[in-house]
Scaffold this motif. Structure first.
Motif, PDB file in Angstrom:
ATOM      1  N   ALA A  43     -14.479 -62.533 -39.136  1.00 53.92           N
ATOM      2  CA  ALA A  43     -15.718 -62.564 -39.920  1.00 53.92           C
ATOM      3  C   ALA A  43     -16.790 -63.431 -39.287  1.00 53.92           C
ATOM      4  O   ALA A  43     -17.981 -63.143 -39.415  1.00 53.92           O
ATOM      5  CB  ALA A  43     -15.407 -63.037 -41.343  1.00 53.92           C
ATOM      6  N   ASP A  44     -16.377 -64.490 -38.596  1.00 52.49           N
ATOM      7  CA  ASP A  44     -17.360 -65.408 -38.001  1.00 52.49           C
ATOM      8  C   ASP A  44     -17.578 -65.142 -36.511  1.00 52.49           C
ATOM      9  O   ASP A  44     -18.007 -66.023 -35.770  1.00 52.49           O
ATOM     10  CB  ASP A  44     -16.908 -66.857 -38.195  1.00 52.49           C
ATOM     11  N   PHE A  45     -17.324 -63.918 -36.082  1.00 51.50           N
ATOM     12  CA  PHE A  45     -17.393 -63.602 -34.652  1.00 51.50           C
ATOM     13  C   PHE A  45     -18.819 -63.767 -34.119  1.00 51.50           C
ATOM     14  O   PHE A  45     -19.802 -63.438 -34.802  1.00 51.50           O
ATOM     15  CB  PHE A  45     -16.921 -62.165 -34.415  1.00 51.50           C
ATOM     16  N   ASP A  46     -18.914 -64.257 -32.911  1.00 51.14           N
ATOM     17  CA  ASP A  46     -20.209 -64.446 -32.251  1.00 51.14           C
ATOM     18  C   ASP A  46     -20.619 -63.144 -31.564  1.00 51.14           C
ATOM     19  O   ASP A  46     -20.198 -62.859 -30.452  1.00 51.14           O
ATOM     20  CB  ASP A  46     -20.114 -65.586 -31.230  1.00 51.14           C
ATOM     21  N   PHE A  47     -21.457 -62.361 -32.244  1.00 53.41           N
ATOM     22  CA  PHE A  47     -21.843 -61.053 -31.705  1.00 53.41           C
ATOM     23  C   PHE A  47     -22.791 -61.145 -30.521  1.00 53.41           C
ATOM     24  O   PHE A  47     -23.084 -60.127 -29.894  1.00 53.41           O
ATOM     25  CB  PHE A  47     -22.451 -60.187 -32.810  1.00 53.41           C
ATOM     26  N   SER A  48     -23.245 -62.346 -30.190  1.00 51.36           N
ATOM     27  CA  SER A  48     -24.077 -62.472 -28.996  1.00 51.36           C
ATOM     28  C   SER A  48     -23.263 -62.206 -27.733  1.00 51.36           C
ATOM     29  O   SER A  48     -23.824 -62.022 -26.651  1.00 51.36           O
ATOM     30  CB  SER A  48     -24.710 -63.856 -28.917  1.00 51.36           C
ATOM     31  N   LEU A  49     -21.923 -62.146 -27.879  1.00 52.38           N
ATOM     32  CA  LEU A  49     -21.058 -61.799 -26.744  1.00 52.38           C
ATOM     33  C   LEU A  49     -21.076 -60.294 -26.462  1.00 52.38           C
ATOM     34  O   LEU A  49     -20.551 -59.855 -25.441  1.00 52.38           O
ATOM     35  CB  LEU A  49     -19.616 -62.246 -27.021  1.00 52.38           C
TER      36      LEU A  49
ATOM     37  N   THR B 135     -38.395 -61.354 -23.439  1.00 50.12           N
ATOM     38  CA  THR B 135     -38.875 -60.194 -22.687  1.00 50.12           C
ATOM     39  C   THR B 135     -37.901 -59.018 -22.757  1.00 50.12           C
ATOM     40  O   THR B 135     -36.770 -59.108 -22.262  1.00 50.12           O
ATOM     41  CB  THR B 135     -39.100 -60.566 -21.213  1.00 50.12           C
ATOM     42  N   PRO B 136     -38.319 -57.884 -23.350  1.00 53.34           N
ATOM     43  CA  PRO B 136     -37.443 -56.714 -23.442  1.00 53.34           C
ATOM     44  C   PRO B 136     -37.660 -55.688 -22.342  1.00 53.34           C
ATOM     45  O   PRO B 136     -36.948 -54.696 -22.263  1.00 53.34           O
ATOM     46  CB  PRO B 136     -37.835 -56.126 -24.793  1.00 53.34           C
ATOM     47  N   GLY B 137     -38.678 -55.932 -21.511  1.00 48.91           N
ATOM     48  CA  GLY B 137     -39.053 -54.928 -20.523  1.00 48.91           C
ATOM     49  C   GLY B 137     -40.250 -54.129 -21.020  1.00 48.91           C
ATOM     50  O   GLY B 137     -40.915 -54.496 -21.981  1.00 48.91           O
TER      51      GLY B 137
ATOM     52  N   GLY C  19     -40.336 -47.756 -26.164  1.00 51.63           N
ATOM     53  CA  GLY C  19     -39.689 -47.170 -27.333  1.00 51.63           C
ATOM     54  C   GLY C  19     -38.233 -46.830 -27.132  1.00 51.63           C
ATOM     55  O   GLY C  19     -37.559 -46.400 -28.067  1.00 51.63           O
ATOM     56  N   VAL C  20     -37.717 -47.006 -25.920  1.00 49.56           N
ATOM     57  CA  VAL C  20     -36.300 -46.759 -25.642  1.00 49.56           C
ATOM     58  C   VAL C  20     -35.544 -48.071 -25.859  1.00 49.56           C
ATOM     59  O   VAL C  20     -35.786 -49.050 -25.156  1.00 49.56           O
ATOM     60  CB  VAL C  20     -36.088 -46.243 -24.207  1.00 49.56           C
ATOM     61  N   VAL C  21     -34.637 -48.079 -26.823  1.00 45.83           N
ATOM     62  CA  VAL C  21     -33.893 -49.300 -27.127  1.00 45.83           C
ATOM     63  C   VAL C  21     -32.690 -49.370 -26.183  1.00 45.83           C
ATOM     64  O   VAL C  21     -31.568 -48.998 -26.521  1.00 45.83           O
ATOM     65  CB  VAL C  21     -33.455 -49.334 -28.608  1.00 45.83           C
TER      66      VAL C  21
ATOM     67  N   ARG D 188     -32.012 -54.701 -26.248  1.00 44.51           N
ATOM     68  CA  ARG D 188     -30.903 -55.254 -27.024  1.00 44.51           C
ATOM     69  C   ARG D 188     -30.611 -56.701 -26.625  1.00 44.51           C
ATOM     70  O   ARG D 188     -30.318 -57.546 -27.473  1.00 44.51           O
ATOM     71  CB  ARG D 188     -29.651 -54.396 -26.846  1.00 44.51           C
ATOM     72  N   THR D 189     -30.703 -57.008 -25.328  1.00 47.16           N
ATOM     73  CA  THR D 189     -30.461 -58.380 -24.868  1.00 47.16           C
ATOM     74  C   THR D 189     -31.520 -59.330 -25.416  1.00 47.16           C
ATOM     75  O   THR D 189     -31.212 -60.432 -25.894  1.00 47.16           O
ATOM     76  CB  THR D 189     -30.454 -58.426 -23.329  1.00 47.16           C
ATOM     77  N   ALA D 190     -32.780 -58.908 -25.355  1.00 45.84           N
ATOM     78  CA  ALA D 190     -33.867 -59.739 -25.888  1.00 45.84           C
ATOM     79  C   ALA D 190     -33.720 -59.925 -27.392  1.00 45.84           C
ATOM     80  O   ALA D 190     -33.942 -61.024 -27.928  1.00 45.84           O
ATOM     81  CB  ALA D 190     -35.213 -59.103 -25.553  1.00 45.84           C
TER      82      ALA D 190
END
Length: 438
Positions: free
Chosen positions: A277-283, A392-394, A398-400, A405-407
């Motif tokens: 439940a407490d997983f770090d989704f930034s991984l 910065t997402p690039g 409009g393309v995700v 996603r990293t930004a």
């Protein structure tokens, strides 16, 4: 000398009025020394070393397209395409308006991932694939030759052409020219156009046979022209690489592409997993660790089964494609090989999940959540907001993709949110409010 100059001017005017396929008029000897000089068949351009036709190779009425075509002619000649072939295939060429429209609406990049995958992994393709596992006689030999599971090949066959039934009716030459002139992917499109012209020059296929999708993908397994030249193989032993009419050639060529792309025989492509439940989704989409190293972080197989010996040692990357509320996967190296076929997370997941079902596997343990489609304007606005906030997402296209996603994960983590990189309507609103954009 004056008479000689007038004679040469007349010859050049005649050459300028000729059609792209007409030959220049024969040289006429000058009556006085020096020796006669022939009118050049292709006048020099402003760029040294290039060749242009006597007149533009096409007169479509679209100034941008025609200017590109005239400029491309010289680059194609330098790449080894004969002027005669260019004159024939580019004469009268016009841009296809359908190509530009479809280029901006690719479902792998614009639909919610759950919608795309639910449409791909259905009972119809599953049943057809299960039947074809034994009904297509060439599959056993192809699987043994290349080490790629037949279920993966059947899933690709399903996604690319509905098992050969829908191959596309776009003229590949015209499609590639339209994309090149459009400019967004010019270098890639020109490379594919030159590859298509080389196929015609080789005699392996005619212009009429080069039919495919709007993006130039051809045949039952939708090969780009360059992929055809580099990896297509003869799967039925008739000495030809017929990816249009021979399912054996098409499937063997797909296996060849994956094999050359680094497919590891005996290893899986991905597994659904559960996280604490407490997983770090930034991984997510970050480090590549072995399944045991992920287990140390609380990540386990969703089906409760043990990892195979081949998968135990494989570096795996975690992915939460629909965010923390959706299914989570550990991606094995073969997943990234599938993405060499089509560089889309949604496509690779659809192929792998369909292959699992064809092989007799069950549905996902955690179902896909209900997702709300985002408009192109919302996606671009979110990208602009991330950039304005220093994440910065690039290019805001409009393309995700990975950059967005990293930004987004970095921004979410900095704001104390679940850093899953999932762009939902709620996230769009938060970004717009914070950045003050609309």
């Amino acid at each position: 000398m004056l008479r000689h100059r007038r004679l040469m001017l007349a010859l050049l005017l005649l050459a300028g009025c000729a059609s792209p396929t007409a030959k220049p008029p024969p040289p006429r000897p000058a009556p006085l020394p020096p020796p006669p000089v022939e009118a050049p068949a292709t006048p020099p351009t402003s760029e040294p070393g290039t060749i242009s036709p006597v007149r533009p190779p096409t007169a479509s009425g679209d100034m941008i397209f025609d200017a590109w075509a005239a400029d491309f002619y010289g680059r194609a000649v330098k790449a080894g395409i004969s002027p005669a072939l260019l004159d024939r295939e580019m004469a009268g060429l016009t841009p296809d308006p359908r190509v530009a429209t479809r280029d901006s609406r690719q479902p792998e990049f614009s639909q919610p991932i759950s919608v795309y995958i639910k449409a791909a992994v259905t009972e119809g393709p599953i049943a057809t694939g299960q039947n074809d596992r034994t009904a297509v006689p060439a599959l056993a030999a192809i699987e043994q030759r290349f080490g790629v599971p037949r279920e993966i090949l059947l899933a690709i066959w399903s996604r690319e052409s509905a098992f050969g039934a829908i191959q596309g009716d776009f003229d590949v030459i015209r499609s590639m020219a339209s994309l090149a002139a459009q400019g967004r992917r010019r270098d890639w499109a020109e490379g594919e156009l030159i590859a298509a012209l080389r196929i015609i020059a080789s005699g392996e296929a005619t212009r009429a046979q080069l039919k495919g999708s709007w993006a130039g993908a051809m045949g039952q397994t939708q090969f780009t022209p360059s992929s055809y030249l580099a990896t297509a193989v003869d799967g039925d032993g008739d000495g030809r690489r017929d990816i249009w009419g021979s399912s054996a050639d098409a499937l063997a060529s797909a296996a060849s592409l994956l094999s050359k792309g680094g497919w590891t025989p005996g290893q899986g492509w991905a597994r659904e997993v559960t996280v604490p439940a407490d997983f770090d989704f930034s991984l997510s989409e970050g480090p590549k660790l072995t399944p045991q190293e992920w287990a140390d972080k609380g990540v386990t197989r969703a089906d409760g089964l043990p990892w195979s010996d081949a998968d135990k040692a494989a570096p795996a990357q975690l992915l939460a494609p629909a965010g923390a509320s959706g299914p989570v996967f550990l991606l094995l190296p073969n997943h990234f090989v599938i993405r060499k076929y089509n560089n889309s997370v949604a496509y690779a997941l659809a192929v792998g999940l369909l292959a699992d079902r064809i092989a007799g596997g069950g549905p996902l343990v955690k179902p896909w959540p209900a997702e709300t489609p985002l408009s192109l304007a919302d996606r671009m606005t979110a990208q602009r907001a991330l950039a304005a906030l220093g994440f910065t997402p690039g290019t805001p296209d409009g393309v995700v993709g990975m950059g967005t996603r990293t930004a987004l994960r970095a921004w979410q983590k900095a704001r104390g949110l679940t850093a899953d990189g999932y762009l939902s309507p709620v996230m769009v609103d938060k970004l717009k409010t914070e950045a003050g954009v609309s």
